[in-house]
Write a protein that holds these residues in place. Sequence first.
Motif, PDB file in Angstrom:
ATOM      1  N   ILE A   1     -98.575   8.094 -94.895  1.00 56.31           N
ATOM      2  CA  ILE A   1     -97.356   7.589 -94.245  1.00 56.31           C
ATOM      3  C   ILE A   1     -96.354   7.050 -95.257  1.00 56.31           C
ATOM      4  CG2 ILE A   1     -96.452   5.781 -92.711  1.00 56.31           C
ATOM      5  CD1 ILE A   1     -99.068   6.048 -91.104  1.00 56.31           C
ATOM      6  N   SER A   2     -96.828   6.277 -96.231  1.00 49.06           N
ATOM      7  CA  SER A   2     -95.942   5.507 -97.098  1.00 49.06           C
ATOM      8  C   SER A   2     -95.485   6.245 -98.345  1.00 49.06           C
ATOM      9  CB  SER A   2     -96.637   4.203 -97.521  1.00 49.06           C
ATOM     10  OG  SER A   2     -97.086   3.495 -96.396  1.00 49.06           O
ATOM     11  N   ALA A   3     -96.241   7.255 -98.780  1.00 49.72           N
ATOM     12  CA  ALA A   3     -95.902   7.928-100.037  1.00 49.72           C
ATOM     13  C   ALA A   3     -95.865   9.452 -99.912  1.00 49.72           C
ATOM     14  CB  ALA A   3     -96.888   7.519-101.133  1.00 49.72           C
ATOM     15  N   ILE A   4     -96.941  10.036 -99.397  1.00 53.83           N
ATOM     16  CA  ILE A   4     -96.985  11.498 -99.310  1.00 53.83           C
ATOM     17  C   ILE A   4     -95.887  12.019 -98.393  1.00 53.83           C
ATOM     18  CG2 ILE A   4     -98.419  13.486 -98.659  1.00 53.83           C
ATOM     19  CD1 ILE A   4    -100.864  11.814 -99.512  1.00 53.83           C
ATOM     20  N   SER A   5     -95.486  11.203 -97.419  1.00 52.03           N
ATOM     21  CA  SER A   5     -94.363  11.589 -96.555  1.00 52.03           C
ATOM     22  C   SER A   5     -93.092  11.807 -97.366  1.00 52.03           C
ATOM     23  CB  SER A   5     -94.116  10.526 -95.479  1.00 52.03           C
ATOM     24  OG  SER A   5     -93.711   9.295 -96.060  1.00 52.03           O
ATOM     25  N   PHE A   6     -92.947  11.064 -98.472  1.00 52.67           N
ATOM     26  CA  PHE A   6     -91.766  11.242 -99.333  1.00 52.67           C
ATOM     27  C   PHE A   6     -91.803  12.618 -99.991  1.00 52.67           C
ATOM     28  CE2 PHE A   6     -89.322  10.774-103.268  1.00 52.67           C
ATOM     29  CZ  PHE A   6     -88.163  10.167-102.808  1.00 52.67           C
ATOM     30  N   HIS A   7     -92.999  13.012-100.470  1.00 52.67           N
ATOM     31  CA  HIS A   7     -93.132  14.348-101.071  1.00 52.67           C
ATOM     32  C   HIS A   7     -92.872  15.427-100.026  1.00 52.67           C
ATOM     33  CE1 HIS A   7     -94.834  17.915-102.943  1.00 52.67           C
ATOM     34  NE2 HIS A   7     -94.772  17.286-104.106  1.00 52.67           N
ATOM     35  N   LYS A   8     -93.437  15.251 -98.834  1.00 55.67           N
ATOM     36  CA  LYS A   8     -93.222  16.228 -97.768  1.00 55.67           C
ATOM     37  C   LYS A   8     -91.740  16.335 -97.426  1.00 55.67           C
ATOM     38  CE  LYS A   8     -97.780  15.753 -95.585  1.00 55.67           C
ATOM     39  NZ  LYS A   8     -98.535  15.285 -94.395  1.00 55.67           N
ATOM     40  N   MET A   9     -91.074  15.186 -97.335  1.00 59.69           N
ATOM     41  CA  MET A   9     -89.647  15.160 -97.037  1.00 59.69           C
ATOM     42  C   MET A   9     -88.851  15.924 -98.089  1.00 59.69           C
ATOM     43  SD  MET A   9     -87.202  11.783 -96.888  1.00 59.69           S
ATOM     44  CE  MET A   9     -86.948  11.786 -98.680  1.00 59.69           C
ATOM     45  N   CYS A  10     -89.126  15.618 -99.360  1.00 60.20           N
ATOM     46  CA  CYS A  10     -88.419  16.286-100.452  1.00 60.20           C
ATOM     47  C   CYS A  10     -88.728  17.785-100.471  1.00 60.20           C
ATOM     48  CB  CYS A  10     -88.795  15.665-101.797  1.00 60.20           C
ATOM     49  SG  CYS A  10     -88.087  14.021-102.084  1.00 60.20           S
ATOM     50  N   GLN A  11     -89.975  18.135-100.209  1.00 64.68           N
ATOM     51  CA  GLN A  11     -90.357  19.551-100.224  1.00 64.68           C
ATOM     52  C   GLN A  11     -89.621  20.335 -99.142  1.00 64.68           C
ATOM     53  OE1 GLN A  11     -94.477  20.653-101.142  1.00 64.68           O
ATOM     54  NE2 GLN A  11     -94.519  21.781 -99.201  1.00 64.68           N
ATOM     55  N   VAL A  12     -89.528  19.752 -97.953  1.00 63.97           N
ATOM     56  CA  VAL A  12     -88.812  20.426 -96.869  1.00 63.97           C
ATOM     57  C   VAL A  12     -87.322  20.538 -97.199  1.00 63.97           C
ATOM     58  CG1 VAL A  12     -88.100  20.217 -94.447  1.00 63.97           C
ATOM     59  CG2 VAL A  12     -90.475  19.788 -95.091  1.00 63.97           C
ATOM     60  N   LEU A  13     -86.743  19.479 -97.752  1.00 66.15           N
ATOM     61  CA  LEU A  13     -85.334  19.530 -98.156  1.00 66.15           C
ATOM     62  C   LEU A  13     -85.109  20.593 -99.229  1.00 66.15           C
ATOM     63  CD1 LEU A  13     -84.635  15.686 -98.362  1.00 66.15           C
ATOM     64  CD2 LEU A  13     -83.476  17.276 -96.811  1.00 66.15           C
ATOM     65  N   TYR A  14     -86.036  20.678-100.174  1.00 64.86           N
ATOM     66  CA  TYR A  14     -85.921  21.609-101.302  1.00 64.86           C
ATOM     67  C   TYR A  14     -86.068  23.065-100.845  1.00 64.86           C
ATOM     68  CZ  TYR A  14     -86.756  23.416-106.055  1.00 64.86           C
ATOM     69  OH  TYR A  14     -86.680  24.103-107.247  1.00 64.86           O
ATOM     70  N   LYS A  15     -87.153  23.339-100.131  1.00 59.67           N
ATOM     71  CA  LYS A  15     -87.430  24.714 -99.708  1.00 59.67           C
ATOM     72  C   LYS A  15     -86.418  25.204 -98.677  1.00 59.67           C
ATOM     73  CE  LYS A  15     -91.702  25.971 -99.047  1.00 59.67           C
ATOM     74  NZ  LYS A  15     -93.108  25.997 -98.547  1.00 59.67           N
ATOM     75  N   GLY A  16     -85.923  24.302 -97.828  1.00 57.83           N
ATOM     76  CA  GLY A  16     -84.960  24.679 -96.807  1.00 57.83           C
ATOM     77  C   GLY A  16     -83.525  24.677 -97.289  1.00 57.83           C
ATOM     78  N   ASP A  17     -83.319  24.275 -98.551  1.00 54.71           N
ATOM     79  CA  ASP A  17     -81.976  24.216 -99.138  1.00 54.71           C
ATOM     80  C   ASP A  17     -81.019  23.390 -98.266  1.00 54.71           C
ATOM     81  OD1 ASP A  17     -80.189  24.781-101.213  1.00 54.71           O
ATOM     82  OD2 ASP A  17     -79.391  26.558-100.186  1.00 54.71           O
ATOM     83  N   HIS A  18     -81.534  22.234 -97.813  1.00 56.36           N
ATOM     84  CA  HIS A  18     -80.749  21.392 -96.910  1.00 56.36           C
ATOM     85  C   HIS A  18     -79.798  20.440 -97.641  1.00 56.36           C
ATOM     86  CE1 HIS A  18     -82.959  22.645 -93.356  1.00 56.36           C
ATOM     87  NE2 HIS A  18     -84.108  22.380 -93.956  1.00 56.36           N
ATOM     88  N   MET A  19     -80.029  20.184 -98.928  1.00 60.37           N
ATOM     89  CA  MET A  19     -79.223  19.200 -99.653  1.00 60.37           C
ATOM     90  C   MET A  19     -77.968  19.818-100.248  1.00 60.37           C
ATOM     91  SD  MET A  19     -80.633  16.200 -99.380  1.00 60.37           S
ATOM     92  CE  MET A  19     -79.687  15.298-100.622  1.00 60.37           C
ATOM     93  N   ALA A  20     -76.850  19.118-100.084  1.00 61.74           N
ATOM     94  CA  ALA A  20     -75.595  19.538-100.708  1.00 61.74           C
ATOM     95  C   ALA A  20     -75.654  19.262-102.208  1.00 61.74           C
ATOM     96  CB  ALA A  20     -74.425  18.780-100.091  1.00 61.74           C
TER      97      ALA A  20
END
Length: 266
Positions: A121-140
């Motif tokens: 919940i507290s840490a791995i969720s951050f990696h999951k969040m970043c991974q989804v943002l990265y792979k989905g090309d969601h960040m400007a």
Amino acid sequence: MAIQLLAGKRGVIFGALDDQSLAWKIADVCHQMGAKFTLTNAPVALRMGALQELAAGIGAEVIPADATSIEDLENLFTKSEEILGGKIDFVLHAIGMSVNVRKKKDYTNLNHDWMQKTFDISAISFHKMCQVLYKGDHMAEWGSILGLSYIAAQRVFPDYGEMAESKALLESFARSFGYHFGEKNHVRVNTVSQSPTMTTAGKGIPGFTEFFGYGDNMSPLGNAPAEDCANFCATMFSDLTRYVTMQNLYHDGGFSNMGMNPKLLE
């Protein structure tokens, strides 16, 4: 009227529960500074907290998401882009929970199943969040991702339990993803190590009230208030900090560099 430092910026803010939470303060300041964003928290937190009240006050939409679920995160960021009308400029990860701490389990007698849940919940969720943002090309391009941390990642605070290791892991994920995001599209990834703050989560830690006073006396500037943390985070989301990445930034009134303050002996 607040400076429109974030005018035109689109974001996603995780973790606001009630008006005592840092994420709530950060959302309020980002709104005042001109940003548009979605709000998210786990479904159970939405039932317990007052996030809908915040959303109504600032005109933001709430998208429930379990931050440990890749599917939920993919849905969150896809829907956020649709609602906001473009890619995401900033993301705040303000998530932390330990059943061991809640149950007042001593560090030398932790429940390891609960520990794994804490890390997820507290840490791995951050990696999951970043991974989804990265792979989905969601960040400007030149976007900003922040995670909220605490100095227990570097120093021993016995009552903080395995949340200390969780914050250390969070900071490591931020550094590693900071490299990959920087190379991809100049997105920076940082963590903010905040002073002890009278949040709902903080007050649940044994001995927190006493430690709050200790931190206030140890720090030359005193504990950094929640609203000042919010202003600092907004600055990190802005274009004024484009070249700050892979850092753990102490927002703690100087506590992190102190060895002893004579005031503690008075």
